[in-house]
Write a protein that holds these residues in place. Sequence first.
Motif, PDB file in Angstrom:
ATOM      1  N   PRO A   1       0.837  -1.209   0.000  1.00 48.46           N
ATOM      2  CA  PRO A   1       0.000   0.000   0.000  1.00 48.46           C
ATOM      3  C   PRO A   1       0.866   1.251   0.000  1.00 48.46           C
ATOM      4  O   PRO A   1       2.067   1.200   0.290  1.00 48.46           O
ATOM      5  CB  PRO A   1      -0.796  -0.129   1.298  1.00 48.46           C
ATOM      6  CG  PRO A   1      -0.003  -1.061   2.155  1.00 48.46           C
ATOM      7  CD  PRO A   1       0.690  -2.000   1.222  1.00 48.46           C
ATOM      8  N   ALA A   2       0.255   2.373  -0.343  1.00 50.47           N
ATOM      9  CA  ALA A   2       1.009   3.616  -0.430  1.00 50.47           C
ATOM     10  C   ALA A   2       1.527   4.065   0.933  1.00 50.47           C
ATOM     11  O   ALA A   2       2.635   4.574   1.060  1.00 50.47           O
ATOM     12  CB  ALA A   2       0.133   4.709  -1.049  1.00 50.47           C
ATOM     13  N   THR A   3       0.724   3.850   1.967  1.00 50.39           N
ATOM     14  CA  THR A   3       1.096   4.277   3.314  1.00 50.39           C
ATOM     15  C   THR A   3       0.321   3.466   4.348  1.00 50.39           C
ATOM     16  O   THR A   3      -0.797   3.011   4.089  1.00 50.39           O
ATOM     17  CB  THR A   3       0.799   5.787   3.516  1.00 50.39           C
ATOM     18  OG1 THR A   3       1.018   6.147   4.874  1.00 50.39           O
ATOM     19  CG2 THR A   3      -0.641   6.117   3.141  1.00 50.39           C
TER      20      THR A   3
ATOM     21  N   PHE B   1      -8.998  -6.368 -12.541  1.00 50.38           N
ATOM     22  CA  PHE B   1      -9.968  -5.311 -12.276  1.00 50.38           C
ATOM     23  C   PHE B   1      -9.891  -4.875 -10.810  1.00 50.38           C
ATOM     24  O   PHE B   1      -9.915  -3.681 -10.495  1.00 50.38           O
ATOM     25  CB  PHE B   1     -11.392  -5.804 -12.584  1.00 50.38           C
ATOM     26  CG  PHE B   1     -11.625  -6.159 -14.035  1.00 50.38           C
ATOM     27  CD1 PHE B   1     -10.865  -5.596 -15.039  1.00 50.38           C
ATOM     28  CD2 PHE B   1     -12.615  -7.062 -14.383  1.00 50.38           C
ATOM     29  CE1 PHE B   1     -11.080  -5.917 -16.376  1.00 50.38           C
ATOM     30  CE2 PHE B   1     -12.835  -7.387 -15.703  1.00 50.38           C
ATOM     31  CZ  PHE B   1     -12.066  -6.822 -16.705  1.00 50.38           C
ATOM     32  N   LEU B   2      -9.801  -5.854  -9.908  1.00 49.25           N
ATOM     33  CA  LEU B   2      -9.743  -5.536  -8.485  1.00 49.25           C
ATOM     34  C   LEU B   2      -8.427  -4.859  -8.119  1.00 49.25           C
ATOM     35  O   LEU B   2      -8.402  -3.955  -7.273  1.00 49.25           O
ATOM     36  CB  LEU B   2      -9.949  -6.811  -7.660  1.00 49.25           C
ATOM     37  CG  LEU B   2     -11.363  -7.402  -7.738  1.00 49.25           C
ATOM     38  CD1 LEU B   2     -11.412  -8.780  -7.096  1.00 49.25           C
ATOM     39  CD2 LEU B   2     -12.376  -6.479  -7.071  1.00 49.25           C
ATOM     40  N   ALA B   3      -7.336  -5.270  -8.757  1.00 52.52           N
ATOM     41  CA  ALA B   3      -6.045  -4.615  -8.504  1.00 52.52           C
ATOM     42  C   ALA B   3      -6.113  -3.149  -8.928  1.00 52.52           C
ATOM     43  O   ALA B   3      -5.667  -2.247  -8.189  1.00 52.52           O
ATOM     44  CB  ALA B   3      -4.931  -5.342  -9.265  1.00 52.52           C
ATOM     45  N   LEU B   4      -6.673  -2.898 -10.112  1.00 50.14           N
ATOM     46  CA  LEU B   4      -6.776  -1.515 -10.580  1.00 50.14           C
ATOM     47  C   LEU B   4      -7.676  -0.691  -9.673  1.00 50.14           C
ATOM     48  O   LEU B   4      -7.392   0.481  -9.392  1.00 50.14           O
ATOM     49  CB  LEU B   4      -7.304  -1.492 -12.021  1.00 50.14           C
ATOM     50  CG  LEU B   4      -7.225  -0.131 -12.721  1.00 50.14           C
ATOM     51  CD1 LEU B   4      -5.771   0.256 -12.955  1.00 50.14           C
ATOM     52  CD2 LEU B   4      -7.977  -0.149 -14.047  1.00 50.14           C
TER      53      LEU B   4
ATOM     54  N   ILE C   1      -8.100  -1.120  -6.484  1.00 47.21           N
ATOM     55  CA  ILE C   1      -7.347  -0.836  -5.261  1.00 47.21           C
ATOM     56  C   ILE C   1      -6.403   0.341  -5.478  1.00 47.21           C
ATOM     57  O   ILE C   1      -6.296   1.248  -4.638  1.00 47.21           O
ATOM     58  CB  ILE C   1      -6.572  -2.086  -4.805  1.00 47.21           C
ATOM     59  CG1 ILE C   1      -7.550  -3.135  -4.251  1.00 47.21           C
ATOM     60  CG2 ILE C   1      -5.516  -1.738  -3.752  1.00 47.21           C
ATOM     61  CD1 ILE C   1      -6.927  -4.483  -3.981  1.00 47.21           C
ATOM     62  N   TYR C   2      -5.704   0.347  -6.614  1.00 46.52           N
ATOM     63  CA  TYR C   2      -4.814   1.468  -6.920  1.00 46.52           C
ATOM     64  C   TYR C   2      -5.602   2.770  -7.047  1.00 46.52           C
ATOM     65  O   TYR C   2      -5.167   3.827  -6.572  1.00 46.52           O
ATOM     66  CB  TYR C   2      -4.041   1.196  -8.215  1.00 46.52           C
ATOM     67  CG  TYR C   2      -2.973   0.137  -8.092  1.00 46.52           C
ATOM     68  CD1 TYR C   2      -2.089   0.126  -7.016  1.00 46.52           C
ATOM     69  CD2 TYR C   2      -2.831  -0.857  -9.062  1.00 46.52           C
ATOM     70  CE1 TYR C   2      -1.103  -0.844  -6.906  1.00 46.52           C
ATOM     71  CE2 TYR C   2      -1.843  -1.827  -8.964  1.00 46.52           C
ATOM     72  CZ  TYR C   2      -0.986  -1.819  -7.889  1.00 46.52           C
ATOM     73  OH  TYR C   2      -0.005  -2.778  -7.779  1.00 46.52           O
TER      74      TYR C   2
ATOM     75  N   ARG D   1      -5.927  -8.237  -0.339  1.00 44.97           N
ATOM     76  CA  ARG D   1      -7.137  -7.416  -0.449  1.00 44.97           C
ATOM     77  C   ARG D   1      -8.020  -7.892  -1.602  1.00 44.97           C
ATOM     78  O   ARG D   1      -9.253  -7.872  -1.514  1.00 44.97           O
ATOM     79  CB  ARG D   1      -6.747  -5.950  -0.616  1.00 44.97           C
ATOM     80  CG  ARG D   1      -6.109  -5.382   0.649  1.00 44.97           C
ATOM     81  CD  ARG D   1      -5.242  -4.172   0.377  1.00 44.97           C
ATOM     82  NE  ARG D   1      -6.017  -2.987   0.075  1.00 44.97           N
ATOM     83  CZ  ARG D   1      -5.469  -1.825  -0.239  1.00 44.97           C
ATOM     84  NH1 ARG D   1      -4.136  -1.700  -0.302  1.00 44.97           N
ATOM     85  NH2 ARG D   1      -6.219  -0.773  -0.498  1.00 44.97           N
ATOM     86  N   ILE D   2      -7.390  -8.329  -2.688  1.00 47.13           N
ATOM     87  CA  ILE D   2      -8.163  -8.906  -3.801  1.00 47.13           C
ATOM     88  C   ILE D   2      -8.874 -10.168  -3.334  1.00 47.13           C
ATOM     89  O   ILE D   2     -10.073 -10.360  -3.574  1.00 47.13           O
ATOM     90  CB  ILE D   2      -7.236  -9.218  -4.994  1.00 47.13           C
ATOM     91  CG1 ILE D   2      -6.673  -7.926  -5.600  1.00 47.13           C
ATOM     92  CG2 ILE D   2      -7.986 -10.017  -6.057  1.00 47.13           C
ATOM     93  CD1 ILE D   2      -5.610  -8.159  -6.661  1.00 47.13           C
ATOM     94  N   LEU D   3      -8.125 -11.042  -2.653  1.00 45.32           N
ATOM     95  CA  LEU D   3      -8.697 -12.295  -2.166  1.00 45.32           C
ATOM     96  C   LEU D   3      -9.834 -12.030  -1.185  1.00 45.32           C
ATOM     97  O   LEU D   3     -10.873 -12.702  -1.219  1.00 45.32           O
ATOM     98  CB  LEU D   3      -7.606 -13.134  -1.505  1.00 45.32           C
ATOM     99  CG  LEU D   3      -8.034 -14.483  -0.931  1.00 45.32           C
ATOM    100  CD1 LEU D   3      -8.595 -15.390  -2.028  1.00 45.32           C
ATOM    101  CD2 LEU D   3      -6.851 -15.164  -0.233  1.00 45.32           C
TER     102      LEU D   3
END
Length: 392
Positions: free
Chosen positions: A183-185, A247-250, A252-253, A342-344
């Motif tokens: 994650p970013a932070t 799709f879920l990865a994108l 989340i970003y 998080r995807i799972l």
Amino acid sequence: MTDDSFDTLFQQVVATFGEDLSRILHGEDEDVAKLNVLVDVIAVCVETRISLVLEESSALSLLPDIFVLAFLLPKALSLPDIPVAHKIWTSWLANAPTVLQRQLGGAICARLQDAIFHTSILVRYDPFTHCEMFTACSPKESPLDILQATADGGIDKLVSGLDDLLPTSTYLDDLLCNLRLDPATASLAIIQPLIPPSSSFDAADGPDCEGDQQGLCVYARGVMALLYSYTENRDLARTNLWALRHFLALAIYAEELLEVPSLPNPAFSRTVAKDVLQDILIKVQQLTAYLLTTAGADDDWHVDVVKSLLNGKRNTSLGDLAAFTVDLIQWAQDEDDSLHARILHTVLQHALRDASRQEADEWSLLARRVERDCKSIVLCFMELSQTDSRRS
């Protein structure tokens, strides 16, 4: 003029036309007017001797550029349609043999697939033209226009579908593996319980990713092409369930950039519009719910998944949802990162809603078995268990 001189003139004009079109399409030149002169000359040559573009080498050299001028450049620069280019394309389709048409369709698909991943291509997208698929309120550059160009030009009919145009699972897998998966932070843990402690990773820093004019990096452009295509064709989405991971990865970003816009993001530059990110989230939520509801699953798929993972032997008769879940858990085990956890978690939240107590016990057994080797999955199952307890 002799035939040889005519052929030489034609080849020189075609070469100049291709070079000028490429520079304009990629923002290196703004003089569109010169294309009008060149395409007028080409049109006269083709009308005089249609045989010039019925040979394989000539057709593959010229017609992809004519296609781009007719169906893509007007979207890129918000120009009116270019009738001369349409006329050349239509004339060629009416005269070219089927074998050559299929060859050209494949060549154009390959070229446009490259364009989907090319962050310098200028493609504008008017949401009012495709209001069912994109609801933002201002023009945007989008890979969707490249997909729309293929439909406008009938390329999908030449090649029996667009499989050669859409990104492949292998290519997107490789792109994702090279992106930041942390994650970013750590401060995101306030809203996302699966964020690991700050001691386990460094906060994102450094420059933005290299993106297009809309702020989309290569990975985002590829996944969005699939997202837009599958939103329109859900039958195709059901047969390509692997794409849900991306799709879920994108999403989340996108969600991270909305929450912490001051930090660099692996999929988007900080110039991306907020409504683009929000639209991605909406579409991914809708498609996720649809796919996980309609994906083929046997009554015992929960047990089948757990047994396959515990035994280390994949059951070849697994249904679509079971096979996808096995693949996803294996990805999470291999990477052991926050993103895949998080995807799972998102997938299992949907999939386990109707699980029986016995099936839930099977999942708990799997969680205990992998806890030594994959902390991210353990966090995922712990959150699922807590969510289930709160519901009870």
